[in-house]
Each structure stands twice: as C-alpha cells, then as structure tokens.
Write an enzyme that holds these catalytic residues in place. Structure first.
Site, PDB file in Angstrom:
ATOM      1  CG  LEU A 151      -1.878   1.210   1.278  1.00  0.00           C
ATOM      2  CD1 LEU A 151      -2.850   1.223   0.105  1.00  0.00           C
ATOM      3  CD2 LEU A 151      -2.632   1.233   2.602  1.00  0.00           C
ATOM      4  CE1 TYR A 152       6.240   5.210   1.490  1.00  0.00           C
ATOM      5  CE2 TYR A 152       7.533   3.469   0.457  1.00  0.00           C
ATOM      6  CZ  TYR A 152       7.398   4.781   0.876  1.00  0.00           C
ATOM      7  OH  TYR A 152       8.433   5.660   0.671  1.00  0.00           O
ATOM      8  CB  ALA A 153       4.606   0.752  -3.556  1.00  0.00           C
ATOM      9  CB  THR A 155       0.094   5.958  -0.808  1.00  0.00           C
ATOM     10  OG1 THR A 155       1.415   5.724  -0.306  1.00  0.00           O
ATOM     11  CG2 THR A 155      -0.912   5.121  -0.046  1.00  0.00           C
ATOM     12  CE  LYS A 156       5.830   8.567  -0.607  1.00  0.00           C
ATOM     13  NZ  LYS A 156       5.989  10.024  -0.419  1.00  0.00           N
TER      14      LYS A 156
END
Length: 336
Positions: A151-153, A155-156
C-alpha cells in the site's frame, strides 16, 4: 520568496533544508513531529535548522487541510518540496489508513495549496517501491510501474498521478523522484543501517531478511539532496515530442510533469553492506538469517540516465564512505 519543505525535521527533509539555508535560501519547514520514531531525534534536527535566521517552522499535520491552506496563503512559496509522508514498507501492512491520510489526503492538500498560490515548481518524493513486481533491472522511468506490491508504494504511485492531473489542469510544474534506499547521518531509526548499528553495539543479533542475499541500490543522502536542489532550480516542462499513441510514462505531452529516479545506480548485496558496517564499527555482527518479508523485493537498481541528462545528477558516494559517515555521526550523537 521562500521554499516550502514538508517533512523538514525528517531525515531527507532535514538535510535538504540545511543545504538550502547554507546556500542562502529562506526555508519554511512543515513537520508535525509525530512519534512514528523517536521525536527527540526530530527535535535535534529541528534545533539545527532553527539556528539559521532564514528558517521558519510550522508544526502542522499535512492532513490538516485548513492549516496547510493557511500556510500556503501566508508564505506563498516560490517552490515546494514535499517530503512529508508516512514512510516504511512494512508498517503499511499494520496501519494502512495512516498511509492514506498522510500520503494521499496530505498530498492533495499540498496540490490544493499549489493550485491557490502557483509556485514555480513542485518537487515531491515518490519511491523505488512503485516498481513493485517489475523485475527488469535496472529500473527505468520509461518502463511501466503498474504493479505495486504494498500500500505504501500504491500511495506513492497515486501521488505521481495526482501531480500529473494538477500539472495538466492548473499548470503546476511538477517533478516526482523515485528514491532508492536512502541512508546516511541523521537517518531514520526504522531503517536497516540504524537498526544494525544499534544492535551490534549493544551485542544483540541483527535480523537479516532474505538470508542476506537481497540487493539494494543504497543511495547516500547527500547525493539525494544534490538531485533535489538541481530539480528545484529546473522546473519540469511539457514534452513536446510526446506521442499519445505510444505514451511515455515518465513525461507528459499535456502537462509540465516528469518522474525521475534518484539512486546510486548500482546494486549492493545486503551481506556486503553488513560487512562494511562491521569494518567501520570494528565489531562483528551476530546474524539471524530470516526469509524475505511480505512486501520486500529481491533486487533494486536505478537507471539514472534521464536524471543525469535533465539535471546533471552524478551520485558519487560509495557505501564505504557513506556508512563510515553514518557510524561517525551515530557514535558522536549517542556517545558510543
């Protein structure tokens, strides 16, 4: 006119803000000083920045739409560098909503501030993690980054698309940087180099994932800052040769927008990274070899040809120098 740096008390934001101040710029720093990691470390960075007359700090959460809008209206920055975000691949598995609040909602507030005040350039942090399941090395910005595995990736990757839409609709020149495993003095305690150093000095074993065979493009923070400053001074432009029938995912024919890699452009095996750390500490590490963690990829490597062409970017710090600088800082800061 001031440069707005979000995440100014964070690792990269601190180094960037200090370099800008040293070259004579005024810096408005935005940072909530949250407790994701040791607030005392953030406070120590902030104290150094506040010793410069050209620095002003706003303790503010990026998700505070009214607060961010008011800061933009008051300061009307000439350029914006958005480095504030909820960082960390692994923590995104535990607290996904935090990532949406900080990295998506917060970035929307930055874009709205830029829409209202029209800075000359928006520079923002993306991540090498957007390449996700792509195994074609070195990672090239002209190849697709459509399969993030955390999810981090995601969002970016959303930030890159959001910036493109605002660049198109409102003419905000925007450059997104995909950072590759940044390390160096004043680094984050949740990063491998910091955790390894702390454990080795305390006589504890270190957790080594992927059996130590993972390869990373470790990039020294000063090289990252070189790229950021070069970009601030060179706003993105529309690509006049862009072909909508064969669209280049790194540039745009309808917006002053681009994405670029910021890396050291070489792979280093994690075991070699640990060996250099042992040499600089003068101590051997006790290794606890573990399998890969969810969300990890086996290898990363940046193709920085486009960054060199656009910005004159030339990373020059080998890990032997960079790790040595980190160890010197760590021993001095913690008295160990």
């Amino acid at each position: 006119m001031a440069i707005l740096v979000t995440g100014s008390a964070g690792f990269i934001g601190f180094h960037l803000s200090r370099r800008l101040l040293e070259r004579g710029d005024e810096v408005v720093g935005l940072d909530s000083l949250n407790a994701y990691y040791d607030p005392a470390l953030k406070a120590a960075r902030l104290a150094i920045l506040e010793s410069h007359r050209g620095y002003r700090h706003a303790k503010l959460d990026l998700a505070d739409a009214d607060g961010v809008a008011a800061l933009f209206a008051e300061t009307r920055p000439s350029a914006v560098v958005n480095l504030a975000a909820q960082a960390g691949v692994r923590y995104s598995l535990e607290s996904p909503r935090t990532y949406v609040d900080s990295n998506v909602v917060g970035f929307l507030n930055i874009l709205e501030g830029c829409r209202a005040t029209q800075p000359e350039h928006l520079v923002f942090a993306s991540t090498s993690s957007v390449y996700g399941a792509n195994g074609n090395l070195p990672f090239n910005v002209h190849n697709g980054a459509n399969h993030p595995i955390t999810l981090y990736a995601a969002t970016k990757l959303a930030n890159e698309g959001m910036a493109h839409s605002y660049a198109h609709l409102f003419g905000i020149p925007s450059t997104g940087f995909r950072f590759f495993t940044v390390y160096g003095p004043w680094g984050r305690p949740d990063m491998a180099l910091f955790k390894f150093t702390e454990a080795i000095l305390a006589g504890r074993p270190i957790d080594v994932y992927g059996q130590g065979r993972m390869q990373r493009d470790f990039t020294y923070v000063a090289d990252i800052v070189d790229g950021l400053i070069a970009a601030i001074d060179r706003p993105a432009q529309i690509n006049t040769t862009w072909d909508p029938q064969h669209p280049d995912p790194a540039t745009s024919g309808v917006a002053p927008w681009r994405v670029l890699n910021l890396g050291n452009s070489q792979r280093v095996e994690l075991m070699r990274y640990i060996q250099v750390l042992e040499e600089k500490l003068g101590m051997k590490a006790e290794l606890k070899l573990l399998p890969m963690q969810p969300g990890d990829v086996a290898r990363t490597e940046a193709d920085v040809a486009e960054t060199k062409a656009a910005l004159g970017y030339a990373p020059s710090t080998p890990i032997e120098v960079g790790i040595g600088a980190f160890v010197d800082w760590y021993r001095d800061y913690y008295g160990r």
